[in-house]
Design a protein around this motif. Structure first.
Motif, short mmCIF file in Angstrom:
data_model
loop_
_atom_site.label_atom_id
_atom_site.label_comp_id
_atom_site.label_asym_id
_atom_site.label_seq_id
_atom_site.Cartn_x
_atom_site.Cartn_y
_atom_site.Cartn_z
N PRO A 64 0.70 -1.27 0.05
CA PRO A 64 -0.02 0.10 0.16
C PRO A 64 0.67 1.30 0.05
O PRO A 64 0.49 2.53 -0.83
CB PRO A 64 -0.74 -0.19 1.44
CG PRO A 64 -0.23 -1.02 2.08
CD PRO A 64 0.42 -2.03 1.22
N ARG A 65 2.04 1.31 0.65
CA ARG A 65 2.77 2.53 0.90
C ARG A 65 4.01 2.34 0.04
O ARG A 65 4.49 3.45 -0.44
CB ARG A 65 2.93 2.78 2.20
CG ARG A 65 3.60 4.03 2.52
CD ARG A 65 2.72 5.37 2.32
NE ARG A 65 3.63 6.54 2.69
CZ ARG A 65 4.31 7.22 1.88
NH1 ARG A 65 4.48 6.52 0.57
NH2 ARG A 65 4.97 8.07 2.19
N TRP A 66 4.79 1.36 0.04
CA TRP A 66 6.24 1.40 -0.32
C TRP A 66 6.58 0.33 -1.49
O TRP A 66 7.54 -0.12 -1.46
CB TRP A 66 7.04 1.05 1.04
CG TRP A 66 6.99 2.00 2.12
CD1 TRP A 66 6.34 2.03 3.28
CD2 TRP A 66 7.65 3.27 2.06
NE1 TRP A 66 6.57 2.97 3.92
CE2 TRP A 66 7.25 3.81 3.42
CE3 TRP A 66 8.31 4.33 1.12
CZ2 TRP A 66 7.60 5.25 3.61
CZ3 TRP A 66 8.63 5.67 1.29
CH2 TRP A 66 8.15 6.16 2.65
N ALA A 67 5.57 0.21 -2.17
CA ALA A 67 5.53 -0.75 -3.38
C ALA A 67 7.19 -0.26 -4.31
O ALA A 67 7.20 0.88 -4.63
CB ALA A 67 4.47 -0.63 -4.34
N GLY A 68 7.80 -1.10 -4.59
CA GLY A 68 8.96 -1.05 -5.33
C GLY A 68 10.07 -0.51 -4.56
O GLY A 68 11.16 -0.18 -5.22
N HIS A 69 9.88 -0.34 -3.31
CA HIS A 69 11.29 -0.04 -2.39
C HIS A 69 11.80 -1.25 -1.61
O HIS A 69 10.95 -2.27 -1.77
CB HIS A 69 10.68 1.12 -1.45
CG HIS A 69 10.59 2.40 -2.00
ND1 HIS A 69 11.12 3.45 -1.91
CD2 HIS A 69 9.54 2.75 -2.58
CE1 HIS A 69 10.72 4.59 -2.54
NE2 HIS A 69 9.56 4.23 -3.19
#
Lengths: 148, 85
Positions: free
Chosen positions: A58-63
């Protein structure tokens, strides 16, 4: 070459889409790019996607799921670690191996490598990137095993 | 987990740009975006540092046959310039 991605196989059967593309339909083109994007990303990727949070996050996709462990860099220069680097390079596919060997081991310039191997700038960088990414993963695994 | 500003690069995209960044091949705007990402992301700073260390370590693998490589390189140069290249 890997087998065609399912997206590509589906495309081959999708003749209305092909007709729209032939007619220069931009929306059809953008839709196609969107549908192929995951496959293209898999193909281009040099890193392990499992190291990153999934697109559903929800918040940090791809991190980073977890930051990489910093390397004890002096340990990278030990005979043992260097042997691992050499082996990792030796295991690469031929094009990647040739490029990383000349660039990083023999210290040739990118222009020299492009000329000697008959590569475009872009292809030279793609091969170097994949090679470095794979070798980095091998080094990371090696150092992880040695960590107390 | 990374802390990042709203329009920041995703780490998974940034790490794929590391080689282009080190090669000086990123267009100015992408380069600024990449460097701004580094300011906010310790994970990608570590990654970049690892790649630099790896390149330095690879350079230690060069063997004495470098002399032969040097000769090959000169021969290639002569070959290409003899063809008017």
């Amino acid at each position: 070459m890997p087998a065609a991605a399912p997206e590509l196989q589906a495309l081959a059967q999708d003749s209305p889409l092909v007709e729209a593309l032939r007619a220069g339909d931009e929306r059809a083109f953008l839709g196609l790019v969107g549908s192929l994007h995951p496959a293209m990303m898999r193909f281009a990727r040099g890193v392990d996607p499992a190291e990153f949070l999934p697109p559903s996050h929800p918040r940090w996709a791809g991190h980073w799921a977890k930051w990489p462990e910093p390397w004890p860099e002096e340990q990278l220069l030990t005979r043992e670690a260097l042997a691992h680097v050499r082996d990792a390079i030796a295991r690469l596919p031929e094009g990647q191996r040739a490029v990383i060997q000349l660039r990083d081991v023999e210290d040739w310039s990118s222009e020299e490598v492009c000329e000697a191997l008959g590569l475009s700038d872009v292809n030279q960088r793609v091969l170097l990137h994949r090679a470095r990414s794979r070798v980095r993963r091998e080094i990371a695994r090696h150092l992880e095993r040695r960590r107390p | 987990m990374s802390r990042a500003l709203p329009r920041d690069l995703d780490c998974i995209v940034a790490v794929e740009q590391v080689t282009d960044y080190l090669e000086g091949a990123l267009p100015l705007e992408a380069r600024i975006e990449f460097e701004q990402h580094l300011v906010t992301c310790p994970g990608c700073v570590i990654y970049l540092r690892q790649v630099r260390a790896q390149v330095a370590a690879s350079g230690k693998l060069a063997e004495p046959r470098l002399v032969a490589e040097e000769v090959t390189r000169k021969l290639l140069e002569m070959f290409h310039s003899s063809r008017g290249g």
